[in-house]
Motif scaffolding. Structure first.
Motif, PDB file in Angstrom:
ATOM      1  N   LEU A  55     -77.452  44.662  63.093  1.00 17.86           N
ATOM      2  CA  LEU A  55     -76.079  43.613  62.502  1.00 17.86           C
ATOM      3  C   LEU A  55     -75.707  43.676  63.362  1.00 17.86           C
ATOM      4  O   LEU A  55     -74.471  43.271  63.292  1.00 17.86           O
ATOM      5  CB  LEU A  55     -76.381  44.293  61.426  1.00 17.86           C
ATOM      6  CG  LEU A  55     -77.727  42.538  60.463  1.00 17.86           C
ATOM      7  CD1 LEU A  55     -77.846  43.329  59.517  1.00 17.86           C
ATOM      8  CD2 LEU A  55     -78.002  41.471  60.874  1.00 17.86           C
ATOM      9  N   ASN A  56     -74.444  45.204  64.075  1.00 15.17           N
ATOM     10  CA  ASN A  56     -74.388  45.539  64.717  1.00 15.17           C
ATOM     11  C   ASN A  56     -73.371  44.564  65.835  1.00 15.17           C
ATOM     12  O   ASN A  56     -73.804  44.740  66.785  1.00 15.17           O
ATOM     13  CB  ASN A  56     -74.174  46.899  65.896  1.00 15.17           C
ATOM     14  CG  ASN A  56     -73.080  47.398  65.411  1.00 15.17           C
ATOM     15  OD1 ASN A  56     -72.235  46.899  67.065  1.00 15.17           O
ATOM     16  ND2 ASN A  56     -72.275  49.006  64.831  1.00 15.17           N
ATOM     17  N   GLU A 141     -65.784  41.146  69.145  1.00 14.69           N
ATOM     18  CA  GLU A 141     -66.722  41.282  68.888  1.00 14.69           C
ATOM     19  C   GLU A 141     -66.566  41.828  67.522  1.00 14.69           C
ATOM     20  O   GLU A 141     -67.628  42.307  66.633  1.00 14.69           O
ATOM     21  CB  GLU A 141     -67.151  41.640  69.679  1.00 14.69           C
ATOM     22  CG  GLU A 141     -67.350  41.048  71.315  1.00 14.69           C
ATOM     23  CD  GLU A 141     -68.219  41.259  72.299  1.00 14.69           C
ATOM     24  OE1 GLU A 141     -68.587  42.477  71.921  1.00 14.69           O
ATOM     25  OE2 GLU A 141     -68.439  40.754  73.164  1.00 14.69           O
ATOM     26  N   LEU A 142     -65.355  43.108  67.461  1.00 13.99           N
ATOM     27  CA  LEU A 142     -65.704  44.044  66.336  1.00 13.99           C
ATOM     28  C   LEU A 142     -65.282  43.596  65.038  1.00 13.99           C
ATOM     29  O   LEU A 142     -66.161  44.283  63.870  1.00 13.99           O
ATOM     30  CB  LEU A 142     -65.214  45.439  66.942  1.00 13.99           C
ATOM     31  CG  LEU A 142     -65.031  46.853  67.682  1.00 13.99           C
ATOM     32  CD1 LEU A 142     -63.974  47.455  67.714  1.00 13.99           C
ATOM     33  CD2 LEU A 142     -66.745  47.461  67.074  1.00 13.99           C
ATOM     34  N   PRO A 147     -67.946  40.723  56.980  1.00 16.00           N
ATOM     35  CA  PRO A 147     -67.731  39.265  56.453  1.00 16.00           C
ATOM     36  C   PRO A 147     -66.858  39.081  55.239  1.00 16.00           C
ATOM     37  O   PRO A 147     -66.889  37.775  55.231  1.00 16.00           O
ATOM     38  CB  PRO A 147     -69.276  39.519  55.865  1.00 16.00           C
ATOM     39  CG  PRO A 147     -68.800  41.509  55.231  1.00 16.00           C
ATOM     40  CD  PRO A 147     -68.617  42.081  56.402  1.00 16.00           C
ATOM     41  N   HIS A 148     -65.526  40.170  55.435  1.00 10.35           N
ATOM     42  CA  HIS A 148     -65.060  39.969  55.410  1.00 10.35           C
ATOM     43  C   HIS A 148     -63.072  39.072  55.785  1.00 10.35           C
ATOM     44  O   HIS A 148     -62.714  38.638  55.183  1.00 10.35           O
ATOM     45  CB  HIS A 148     -64.058  40.562  53.791  1.00 10.35           C
ATOM     46  CG  HIS A 148     -64.595  41.788  53.261  1.00 10.35           C
ATOM     47  ND1 HIS A 148     -65.204  41.334  52.085  1.00 10.35           N
ATOM     48  CD2 HIS A 148     -65.355  42.839  53.929  1.00 10.35           C
ATOM     49  CE1 HIS A 148     -66.274  42.035  51.540  1.00 10.35           C
ATOM     50  NE2 HIS A 148     -66.423  42.806  52.287  1.00 10.35           N
ATOM     51  N   ALA A 154     -60.015  36.943  62.953  1.00 13.91           N
ATOM     52  CA  ALA A 154     -60.517  37.447  63.359  1.00 13.91           C
ATOM     53  C   ALA A 154     -59.977  38.063  65.116  1.00 13.91           C
ATOM     54  O   ALA A 154     -59.218  38.230  65.988  1.00 13.91           O
ATOM     55  CB  ALA A 154     -62.351  37.813  63.991  1.00 13.91           C
ATOM     56  N   ARG A 155     -60.124  36.504  65.641  1.00 18.45           N
ATOM     57  CA  ARG A 155     -58.956  35.777  67.050  1.00 18.45           C
ATOM     58  C   ARG A 155     -57.905  36.621  66.849  1.00 18.45           C
ATOM     59  O   ARG A 155     -57.773  36.765  67.807  1.00 18.45           O
ATOM     60  CB  ARG A 155     -59.287  34.338  66.862  1.00 18.45           C
ATOM     61  CG  ARG A 155     -58.845  33.560  68.953  1.00 18.45           C
ATOM     62  CD  ARG A 155     -59.864  32.517  68.711  1.00 18.45           C
ATOM     63  NE  ARG A 155     -61.454  32.389  68.613  1.00 18.45           N
ATOM     64  CZ  ARG A 155     -62.033  31.524  68.495  1.00 18.45           C
ATOM     65  NH1 ARG A 155     -61.343  30.334  67.687  1.00 18.45           N
ATOM     66  NH2 ARG A 155     -63.383  31.759  68.219  1.00 18.45           N
TER      67      ARG A 155
END
Length: 214
Positions: A55-56, A141-142, A147-148, A154-155
């Motif tokens: 799942l990484n 990606e990292l 999930p939080h 993230a973008r």
């Protein structure tokens, strides 16, 4: 007796090369045998069934790093088809916690080696540079594995990281100047003051003292 003596000599030699204790080498050897299916070498497909890697978000980059000749100290580019136990220890040595009893120069050298491993993960074409867009993509990606953090967040964080990298590495550019990418020296600047210990761990080894880009 001769065989036992030879084995202990080999362990001592590996201790000197990698900095691992004999107990750690024994534990890593058991893990190596599990990963290799009791064969003398590990191939990329041997990592397919490692649960903690499954799942990484940068799974493919992590696996690739294990076979990168630069990390194996075997050349400036290219990938190995398989790795033996000594190669495995070489890779795992990048994740060994920094020994706080070392002097300042040795601590800095150890930290630099860890960062060079990370740099190689970003610099997938081995040209010695990471484009700002590549850097942004890896950051995104990292973060995608958290999930939080929502995708849009993230973008935005990745965009901010790219802009920060640009301001640190590029500085004031001339109008006709083209930025060719982040060099290793630039990369060191970006990571200055960041605790590298919390960023690199390898959980699938089941070793609390060693941890992989999380």
């Amino acid at each position: 007796m001769g065989a036992a003596h030879s084995a202990s000599e080999e362990v001592r030699e590996l201790e000197g090369k990698t900095g691992f204790s004999s107990d750690q080498i024994e534990q890593l050897h058991r893990r190596f045998k599990q990963l290799s299916g009791d064969q003398p070498t590990i191939r990329k497909e041997n990592f397919n069934n490692v649960p903690d890697l499954e799942l990484n978000p940068i799974r493919s980059k992590i696996i690739r790093a294990f076979f990168d000749n630069r990390n194996l100290r075997k050349g400036p580019s290219g990938l190995a088809d398989e790795i033996d136990f000594e190669d495995f220890l070489t890779i795992m040595s990048y994740f060994r916690p920094i020994d706080t009893t070392l002097d300042e120069e040795q601590v800095e050298l150890s930290r630099k080696e860890k960062l060079r491993f990370l740099f190689h993960m970003y610099d997938s074409d081995s040209d010695g540079r990471i484009t700002l867009e590549e850097y942004r993509n890896v950051v995104e990606e990292l973060l995608s594995g958290n999930p939080h953090i929502e995708k849009e967040s993230a973008r935005s964080i990745a965009d901010g990281a790219m802009m920060e990298a640009a301001s640190m590495c590029v500085g004031q550019m001339e109008p006709d100047q083209v930025y060719e990418g982040i060099t290793f020296d630039d990369f060191l600047k970006i990571w200055q003051g960041i605790d590298i210990e919390t960023k690199m761990h390898v959980r699938f080894l089941n070793m609390e003292t060693i941890a992989l880009c999380h």
